[in-house]
Scaffold this motif. Structure first.
Motif, PDB file in Angstrom:
ATOM      1  N   PHE A 153       0.859  -1.179   0.000  1.00  0.00           N
ATOM      2  CA  PHE A 153       0.000   0.000   0.000  1.00  0.00           C
ATOM      3  C   PHE A 153       0.900   1.235   0.000  1.00  0.00           C
ATOM      4  CE2 PHE A 153      -3.099   3.008   1.885  1.00  0.00           C
ATOM      5  CZ  PHE A 153      -4.166   2.774   1.017  1.00  0.00           C
ATOM      6  N   PRO A 154       0.506   2.303  -0.674  1.00  0.00           N
ATOM      7  CA  PRO A 154       1.416   3.442  -0.781  1.00  0.00           C
ATOM      8  C   PRO A 154       1.520   4.315   0.464  1.00  0.00           C
ATOM      9  CG  PRO A 154      -0.599   3.838  -2.026  1.00  0.00           C
ATOM     10  CD  PRO A 154      -0.659   2.420  -1.569  1.00  0.00           C
ATOM     11  N   ALA A 155       0.586   4.224   1.396  1.00  0.00           N
ATOM     12  CA  ALA A 155       0.649   5.063   2.597  1.00  0.00           C
ATOM     13  C   ALA A 155       1.582   4.459   3.638  1.00  0.00           C
ATOM     14  CB  ALA A 155      -0.757   5.245   3.174  1.00  0.00           C
ATOM     15  N   LEU A 156       1.936   5.268   4.647  1.00  0.00           N
ATOM     16  CA  LEU A 156       2.861   4.821   5.696  1.00  0.00           C
ATOM     17  C   LEU A 156       2.106   4.057   6.777  1.00  0.00           C
ATOM     18  CD1 LEU A 156       5.014   8.067   6.035  1.00  0.00           C
ATOM     19  CD2 LEU A 156       5.734   5.893   5.035  1.00  0.00           C
ATOM     20  N   ASP A 157       1.645   2.846   6.455  1.00  0.00           N
ATOM     21  CA  ASP A 157       0.918   2.030   7.427  1.00  0.00           C
ATOM     22  C   ASP A 157       1.858   1.151   8.261  1.00  0.00           C
ATOM     23  OD1 ASP A 157      -1.389   3.153   6.516  1.00  0.00           O
ATOM     24  OD2 ASP A 157      -2.008   1.442   5.287  1.00  0.00           O
ATOM     25  N   ASN A 158       2.898   0.594   7.640  1.00  0.00           N
ATOM     26  CA  ASN A 158       3.858  -0.245   8.353  1.00  0.00           C
ATOM     27  C   ASN A 158       5.218  -0.102   7.678  1.00  0.00           C
ATOM     28  OD1 ASN A 158       4.990  -2.155  10.092  1.00  0.00           O
ATOM     29  ND2 ASN A 158       4.414  -3.867   8.763  1.00  0.00           N
ATOM     30  N   PRO A 159       5.871   1.081   7.836  1.00  0.00           N
ATOM     31  CA  PRO A 159       7.120   1.333   7.101  1.00  0.00           C
ATOM     32  C   PRO A 159       8.275   0.487   7.608  1.00  0.00           C
ATOM     33  CG  PRO A 159       6.660   3.123   8.632  1.00  0.00           C
ATOM     34  CD  PRO A 159       5.457   2.220   8.658  1.00  0.00           C
ATOM     35  N   VAL A 160       9.029  -0.039   6.647  1.00  0.00           N
ATOM     36  CA  VAL A 160      10.235  -0.818   6.944  1.00  0.00           C
ATOM     37  C   VAL A 160      11.324  -0.369   5.971  1.00  0.00           C
ATOM     38  CG1 VAL A 160      11.287  -3.107   6.886  1.00  0.00           C
ATOM     39  CG2 VAL A 160       9.020  -2.817   7.881  1.00  0.00           C
ATOM     40  N   LEU A 161      12.541  -0.201   6.500  1.00  0.00           N
ATOM     41  CA  LEU A 161      13.676   0.242   5.694  1.00  0.00           C
ATOM     42  C   LEU A 161      14.752  -0.833   5.726  1.00  0.00           C
ATOM     43  CD1 LEU A 161      14.997   2.563   4.066  1.00  0.00           C
ATOM     44  CD2 LEU A 161      15.981   3.366   6.224  1.00  0.00           C
ATOM     45  N   ASN A 162      15.125  -1.313   4.533  1.00  0.00           N
ATOM     46  CA  ASN A 162      16.208  -2.294   4.414  1.00  0.00           C
ATOM     47  C   ASN A 162      17.492  -1.550   4.080  1.00  0.00           C
ATOM     48  OD1 ASN A 162      17.883  -4.113   2.303  1.00  0.00           O
ATOM     49  ND2 ASN A 162      16.925  -5.412   3.856  1.00  0.00           N
ATOM     50  N   LEU A 163      18.564  -1.826   4.848  1.00  0.00           N
ATOM     51  CA  LEU A 163      19.841  -1.140   4.670  1.00  0.00           C
ATOM     52  C   LEU A 163      20.938  -2.152   4.355  1.00  0.00           C
ATOM     53  CD1 LEU A 163      18.306   0.134   7.443  1.00  0.00           C
ATOM     54  CD2 LEU A 163      19.995   1.916   7.009  1.00  0.00           C
ATOM     55  N   THR A 164      21.781  -1.830   3.365  1.00  0.00           N
ATOM     56  CA  THR A 164      22.947  -2.644   3.006  1.00  0.00           C
ATOM     57  C   THR A 164      24.158  -1.717   2.972  1.00  0.00           C
ATOM     58  OG1 THR A 164      21.543  -4.071   1.645  1.00  0.00           O
ATOM     59  CG2 THR A 164      23.924  -4.237   1.342  1.00  0.00           C
ATOM     60  N   GLY A 224      29.921 -14.490   7.867  1.00  0.00           N
ATOM     61  CA  GLY A 224      30.689 -14.194   6.667  1.00  0.00           C
ATOM     62  C   GLY A 224      29.854 -13.784   5.471  1.00  0.00           C
ATOM     63  N   LYS A 225      28.581 -13.562   5.691  1.00  0.00           N
ATOM     64  CA  LYS A 225      27.711 -13.133   4.600  1.00  0.00           C
ATOM     65  C   LYS A 225      27.586 -11.610   4.601  1.00  0.00           C
ATOM     66  CE  LYS A 225      24.938 -17.374   4.574  1.00  0.00           C
ATOM     67  NZ  LYS A 225      23.540 -17.927   4.671  1.00  0.00           N
ATOM     68  N   GLN A 226      27.115 -11.077   3.472  1.00  0.00           N
ATOM     69  CA  GLN A 226      26.931  -9.632   3.374  1.00  0.00           C
ATOM     70  C   GLN A 226      25.964  -9.155   4.457  1.00  0.00           C
ATOM     71  OE1 GLN A 226      25.251  -8.197  -0.307  1.00  0.00           O
ATOM     72  NE2 GLN A 226      25.971  -6.109   0.025  1.00  0.00           N
ATOM     73  N   PHE A 227      26.375  -8.108   5.134  1.00  0.00           N
ATOM     74  CA  PHE A 227      25.592  -7.614   6.254  1.00  0.00           C
ATOM     75  C   PHE A 227      24.483  -6.685   5.746  1.00  0.00           C
ATOM     76  CE2 PHE A 227      24.817  -4.423   9.585  1.00  0.00           C
ATOM     77  CZ  PHE A 227      24.432  -5.250  10.623  1.00  0.00           C
ATOM     78  N   ARG A 228      23.280  -6.904   6.226  1.00  0.00           N
ATOM     79  CA  ARG A 228      22.141  -6.041   5.938  1.00  0.00           C
ATOM     80  C   ARG A 228      21.122  -6.220   7.053  1.00  0.00           C
ATOM     81  NH1 ARG A 228      19.733  -7.506   0.417  1.00  0.00           N
ATOM     82  NH2 ARG A 228      21.947  -7.750  -0.120  1.00  0.00           N
ATOM     83  N   ASP A 229      20.190  -5.265   7.143  1.00  0.00           N
ATOM     84  CA  ASP A 229      19.215  -5.349   8.233  1.00  0.00           C
ATOM     85  C   ASP A 229      17.965  -4.570   7.836  1.00  0.00           C
ATOM     86  OD1 ASP A 229      18.071  -6.002  10.599  1.00  0.00           O
ATOM     87  OD2 ASP A 229      19.447  -4.838  11.869  1.00  0.00           O
ATOM     88  N   ASN A 230      16.844  -4.943   8.458  1.00  0.00           N
ATOM     89  CA  ASN A 230      15.585  -4.239   8.289  1.00  0.00           C
ATOM     90  C   ASN A 230      15.284  -3.433   9.540  1.00  0.00           C
ATOM     91  OD1 ASN A 230      15.126  -5.383   5.754  1.00  0.00           O
ATOM     92  ND2 ASN A 230      14.073  -7.153   6.633  1.00  0.00           N
ATOM     93  N   LEU A 231      14.943  -2.174   9.359  1.00  0.00           N
ATOM     94  CA  LEU A 231      14.668  -1.299  10.492  1.00  0.00           C
ATOM     95  C   LEU A 231      13.278  -0.691  10.374  1.00  0.00           C
ATOM     96  CD1 LEU A 231      18.012   0.710  10.814  1.00  0.00           C
ATOM     97  CD2 LEU A 231      17.373  -1.420  11.961  1.00  0.00           C
ATOM     98  N   LYS A 232      12.655  -0.486  11.529  1.00  0.00           N
ATOM     99  CA  LYS A 232      11.436   0.293  11.611  1.00  0.00           C
ATOM    100  C   LYS A 232      11.786   1.658  12.196  1.00  0.00           C
ATOM    101  CE  LYS A 232       8.082  -3.458  11.939  1.00  0.00           C
ATOM    102  NZ  LYS A 232       6.918  -4.013  12.681  1.00  0.00           N
ATOM    103  N   THR A 288      20.879   4.897  12.172  1.00  0.00           N
ATOM    104  CA  THR A 288      19.573   4.992  12.811  1.00  0.00           C
ATOM    105  C   THR A 288      18.527   5.469  11.815  1.00  0.00           C
ATOM    106  OG1 THR A 288      20.597   5.512  14.938  1.00  0.00           O
ATOM    107  CG2 THR A 288      18.260   6.043  14.682  1.00  0.00           C
ATOM    108  N   PHE A 289      17.397   4.745  11.803  1.00  0.00           N
ATOM    109  CA  PHE A 289      16.235   5.138  11.015  1.00  0.00           C
ATOM    110  C   PHE A 289      15.338   5.940  11.949  1.00  0.00           C
ATOM    111  CE2 PHE A 289      12.163   3.336   8.822  1.00  0.00           C
ATOM    112  CZ  PHE A 289      11.896   4.600   8.294  1.00  0.00           C
ATOM    113  N   GLU A 290      15.405   7.262  11.841  1.00  0.00           N
ATOM    114  CA  GLU A 290      14.705   8.139  12.777  1.00  0.00           C
ATOM    115  C   GLU A 290      13.185   8.062  12.586  1.00  0.00           C
ATOM    116  OE1 GLU A 290      16.266   9.564  15.078  1.00  0.00           O
ATOM    117  OE2 GLU A 290      18.351   9.667  14.384  1.00  0.00           O
ATOM    118  N   LYS A 291      12.473   8.383  13.652  1.00  0.00           N
ATOM    119  CA  LYS A 291      11.019   8.446  13.586  1.00  0.00           C
ATOM    120  C   LYS A 291      10.591   9.674  12.769  1.00  0.00           C
ATOM    121  CE  LYS A 291      10.143   6.147  18.013  1.00  0.00           C
ATOM    122  NZ  LYS A 291       9.490   6.271  19.343  1.00  0.00           N
ATOM    123  N   GLY A 292       9.401   9.597  12.232  1.00  0.00           N
ATOM    124  CA  GLY A 292       8.885  10.731  11.469  1.00  0.00           C
ATOM    125  C   GLY A 292       9.426  10.767  10.054  1.00  0.00           C
ATOM    126  N   VAL A 293       8.959   9.851   9.222  1.00  0.00           N
ATOM    127  CA  VAL A 293       9.396   9.816   7.819  1.00  0.00           C
ATOM    128  C   VAL A 293       8.860  11.052   7.085  1.00  0.00           C
ATOM    129  CG1 VAL A 293       9.307   8.519   5.657  1.00  0.00           C
ATOM    130  CG2 VAL A 293       9.406   7.305   7.846  1.00  0.00           C
TER     131      VAL A 293
END
Length: 568
Positions: free
Chosen positions: A390-401, A433-441, A456-461
């Protein structure tokens, strides 16, 4: 006897020709053959160029020439699309390039058609306008000797004096908005000048459109700018993300203004087959005109731009800008900013990068550069889903590599702010030994391996809005020319030029004989119907006289059309 008849016929034809002359401002037909010598050929060429059929042919060629400009990518609009087209069509591209089909509107052949059409219209309008002015200053011609030869005709006898009939006819025709005057023993009247006026307006409007289009192409500017909530924009060429302009444009032509994006608001359909479809896109901005203009608040919506002089500010795109904070191994903040991400689909699954170019030190105290690939889902559906639901910010998740090393920004080679050059970058590795990545809310922090710092994935997108700023100096003139062309064309098609004559003379027995006749410019003119209406009104003012033979009044006037014209 036959010679006399022939002479009378010739005189009648000349009489009718004089009566129907100057009903149009169209220039006379050119001679069948050009003159002798250079001057003769030049005169013949000019007459051909300024003829109506050549003007229509050039207008058709101009329309046909604009077709490839709409179907084939143009270098002035999007050079990247042109490059993609050339890669995909390696056989046609060289031919298109030689024909100028990648820059149609600035090509030699399109410019030649454009200029010839302009000259043709000017050469056609000037003599027609001069002739039309002469007709307005003149008077309708006098009545022909044989009115019964005209396409519409009627007659009757009346006891009223000829002068009374002519005065009544003159008043009636003027009341019906005819230009009328007394000419000898008849009243001459004419109507429908708006037809020729509309014809001239139509041609002048075409010239206005041509000039407006040329001016718009030469002096136009078109740029885009992405603005995050809380940031602003000043109308300077240095602040545009992308900018295109005409050949005669200069930076001094930019309209001075600035604005700040205070808030962007979007709503979407929440159910049904159209779930996720945008309902509203609005951008609240504070703007000011000039260097010291007073700040004003307004809202820009899709297809409802902000107008500032010749500039229009359109709302064209939207996305998200998560706020990212990066700290080094010692906890020092080396990066803190909202990062605009580019949407990938209708649900605004987005991607982008963070580039930390200065100030970062790893756990060993060595200065490095950081690059972080971001993939953002406004509404994460859970499980193995990799796209937003869904396009609105209902459950935002950010994947970082994250990556570390050299970003290559010091090499002098331009880079996209939305992509990473991984040539000299190394991956961070996890404990396996794998590529490091994580999902943040929002509000969560990712610790880099081996104490290399944190993200840090700050609050208030935040949200961003894409604006397109367009300046087209001739757009208002083009609109006015288009409206005038429609008016002129309608007038030239639906208004008919026609003439009416009313003659009243004493008959052999002393009773007044009234004759009325009409002549129209074209077959579509309803001259018989109009003449019948006029004759009926005039008959009421000058009723028929009694016939001395049967003591009955003259019958009501009957209009005779051209097919059976004979005196009644």
């Amino acid at each position: 006897m036959s010679e006399t008849t022939t002479d009378n016929g010739e005189r009648d034809q000349q009489d009718l020709g004089a009566a129907g002359s100057q009903l149009s401002t169209a220039p006379a037909e050119p001679p069948a053959a050009p003159g002798i010598g250079v001057i003769g050929w030049a005169r013949w060429f000019w007459r051909q160029l300024t003829s109506m059929r050549v003007a229509l042919l050039l207008l058709l060629l101009l329309s046909l020439g604009a077709i490839p400009g709409s179907l084939i990518p143009q270098s002035g609009a999007d050079i990247n699309k042109v490059a993609d087209f050339q890669k995909a069509h390696r056989t046609l591209s060289p031919l298109y390039d030689k024909l100028g089909l990648f820059h149609v509107y600035s090509s030699v052949w399109f410019s030649a058609i454009y200029i010839l059409l302009f000259v043709s219209l000017v050469g056609c309008i000037i003599p027609r306008a001069w002739q039309f002015v002469g007709q307005l200053r003149g008077r309708p011609p006098g009545a022909p000797k044989r009115l019964d030869r005209l396409p519409a005709y009627t007659t009757w006898r009346t006891a009223a004096a000829p002068e009374e009939v002519r005065e009544a006819a003159l008043g009636l025709l003027k009341k019906r908005r005819f230009r009328a005057h007394l000419a000898g023993d008849a009243v001459a009247a004419e109507k429908g000048y708006v037809r020729e006026f509309g014809n001239l307006v139509f041609h002048i409007a075409l010239i206005v459109l041509l000039i407006s289009f040329a001016t718009g192409q030469m002096y136009k500017s078109d740029g885009t700018k992405l603005v995050v909530e809380g940031d602003g924009f000043a109308n300077s060429i240095l602040q545009y993300d992308d900018f295109k302009s005409g050949s005669m444009f200069s930076t001094d032509d930019l309209v001075p203004f600035s604005f700040d994006l205070k808030n962007f608001h979007a709503t979407y359909q929440t159910s049904g087959p159209s779930k996720g479809t945008p309902v509203t896109f609005t951008a609240d901005i504070d703007y000011s005109e000039g260097a010291y203009g007073r700040s004003k608040r307004t809202t820009i919506k899709v297809n409802e731009p902000l107008h500032i002089d010749d500039a229009k500010v359109y709302l064209v795109s939207h996305g998200y800008a998560p706020v990212i904070t990066v700290r080094d191994s010692k906890g020092k903040v080396v990066y803190h900013d909202a990062v605009p991400l580019l949407p990938l689909d209708a649900n605004i699954s987005s991607q982008g990068v963070v580039k930390v170019m200065d100030g970062y030190q790893n756990a060993k105290g060595v200065s490095e550069q950081l690059g972080i690939s971001l993939f953002f889902l406004p509404t994460y559906a859970g499980g193995s889903s990799v796209l937003s639901s869904f396009p609105a910010l209902d459950n935002p998740v950010l994947n970082l590599t994250p990556y570390h090393g050299d970003l290559g920004v010091n090499s002098g080679i331009p880079q996209s702010v939305y992509q990473l050059d991984k040539t000299h970058l190394k991956e961070f590795k996890d404990s396996a030994g794998k590529q490091f990545r994580d999902n943040l809310k929002p509000g969560q922090t990712m610790q880099l391996p081996n104490g290399a710092g944190s993200v840090t994935f700050e609050k208030g997108v935040k949200e961003w809005a894409g604006f397109e700023i367009v300046q087209e100096p001739g757009s208002s003139w083009a609109l006015g020319g288009a409206l005038a062309a429609i008016f002129g064309l309608a007038a030239s098609l639906f208004i008919q030029r026609r003439r009416v004559w009313v003659r009243a003379v004493p008959g052999p027995d002393g009773v007044t004989v009234v004759e009325m006749a009409g002549l129209g410019r074209s077959e579509s003119a309803k001259v018989p119907e109009e003449l019948g209406d006029l004759a009926g009104i005039l008959y009421d003012q000058a009723p028929g006289a009694f016939d001395p033979d049967d003591s009955s009044p003259s019958p009501d006037p009957e209009v005779v059309p051209a097919e059976g014209a004979e005196k009644r």
